[in-house]
Design an enzyme around this catalytic site. Sequence first.
Site, PDB file in Angstrom:
ATOM      1  N   HIS A   1       2.324 -11.232  14.427  1.00 40.97           N
ATOM      2  CA  HIS A   1       3.410 -11.658  15.314  1.00 40.97           C
ATOM      3  C   HIS A   1       3.235 -13.107  15.782  1.00 40.97           C
ATOM      4  O   HIS A   1       4.172 -13.713  16.296  1.00 40.97           O
ATOM      5  CB  HIS A   1       3.469 -10.717  16.527  1.00 40.97           C
ATOM      6  CG  HIS A   1       4.829 -10.617  17.142  1.00 40.97           C
ATOM      7  ND1 HIS A   1       5.907 -11.335  16.676  1.00 40.97           N
ATOM      8  CD2 HIS A   1       5.297  -9.882  18.181  1.00 40.97           C
ATOM      9  CE1 HIS A   1       6.977 -11.043  17.399  1.00 40.97           C
ATOM     10  NE2 HIS A   1       6.626 -10.164  18.320  1.00 40.97           N
TER      11      HIS A   1
ATOM     12  N   THR B   1       0.851  -1.190   0.000  1.00 47.01           N
ATOM     13  CA  THR B   1       0.000   0.000   0.000  1.00 47.01           C
ATOM     14  C   THR B   1       0.885   1.238   0.000  1.00 47.01           C
ATOM     15  O   THR B   1       1.921   1.266   0.678  1.00 47.01           O
ATOM     16  CB  THR B   1      -0.945   0.014   1.219  1.00 47.01           C
ATOM     17  OG1 THR B   1      -1.771   1.183   1.164  1.00 47.01           O
ATOM     18  CG2 THR B   1      -0.195   0.004   2.534  1.00 47.01           C
TER      19      THR B   1
END
Length: 418
Positions: free
Chosen positions: A389, A337
């Site tokens: 994560h 993006t």
Amino acid sequence: MATKVTVPELGESINEVILVEWLKKDGDLVNTDEPLCVVETDKANVEIPSPASGVLHTQIEPESSLQVGDTLGTIDPNGKASRAADKEPASKSAAKSGKEEEAGGDVIMSPAVRRLIREHDLDPSLIKPTGRGDRLTQEDVTAYLDAQKEKEVIENSEPEPAPVKSKQKTPAIQTSNVPVAGLTEDEGVRRQPMSKIRRTIAHRLLAAQQNAAMLTTFNEIDMHELLDLRKRHKEHFEKVHGVSLGLTSFFGRAVVLALRESPELNGRIEGDDIIYHGFIHLAFAVSTEHGLVTPVLRHAEEKSLAQMEIEIQRMAKAARAGRLSIQELGGGTFTITNGGVFGSLLSTPMLNPPQSGILGMHTIQKRPVVIDDEIVIRPMMYTALTYDHRLIDGKEAVGFLVRIKQFLEDPGRLLLEV
């Protein structure tokens, strides 16, 4: 036996569509994969191809709301084309295919454009049509709206006349019936329902926060060498390939090479399993009048930099025109993006579920940096990598961004893949 024309799977989270228009008339002879109609999703307008060859029999009228799997019509392989359909007057044909002439004028528009006209309370006769057969397009309407906004800005920049005292209370415009935080209708409170695409964006962003352990790491890239390379070869690149040379393809190629070394960032978590992809379907964000759309460049690992640039520009245009294909709407494994096109200096992009990684590009800004113990001015860009994560450790995420930095600060690495 007739073959059903159904609403296909159109990507993650898309369950409902609206039939915008029929591109073929009832009784027309059609071929396999020939576009039959256009449906509107939360993300874009999509053409539905014919699943077989034969005569089309439509069952649904334009502007109908449908679910994935619903039947739009049938294809009769043994049928004969309707002569009536072939000889149908243009006005009736336009109405049946979802295009109509507004009363009191000859403005031809699709239901999607008609809804846009109604939403903004516009007079279509004031808008110059540029479509085939003097058809009013979405681009015509948005261009008109932009021109009106610019006109308002100019008018509002002029000094306002001195206020005139009046005992009459000024009515509020489009005020809400429900008080908000003690405000009254006279103070300009306005309530407006969320659009379908905004609701979808809201739900997906909330789901991303709730279903992933998102963390963002940052780095910065000296864009001097890359911009110099682009400047030297931009004109010749356009002559050879027919498109201008942008920056997204460089980042796309760098991402492909970096993902080879960090396959977890190209994977996803599914239940208690990790799904690793043997391919890279690269999604890239495109801003459209309906909101953010992320078309997917499938098998980006097989594309050269030039092929990437050509495909990226083609799909970006298709996204803004609402003409992305079904295959281009979903299935991405990693996203890029670019907030820099809007002037963003630094941000933390959010994951595009079920993906585990998204790379954020930002605006290029000249800043003083130290190179070989000397302070020099260089065009710098901050980059941000948001990752899940649960699947990716910090070391892997930092290593991925460092590889992106190495590839782009020394563009020769992209060619040599080192």
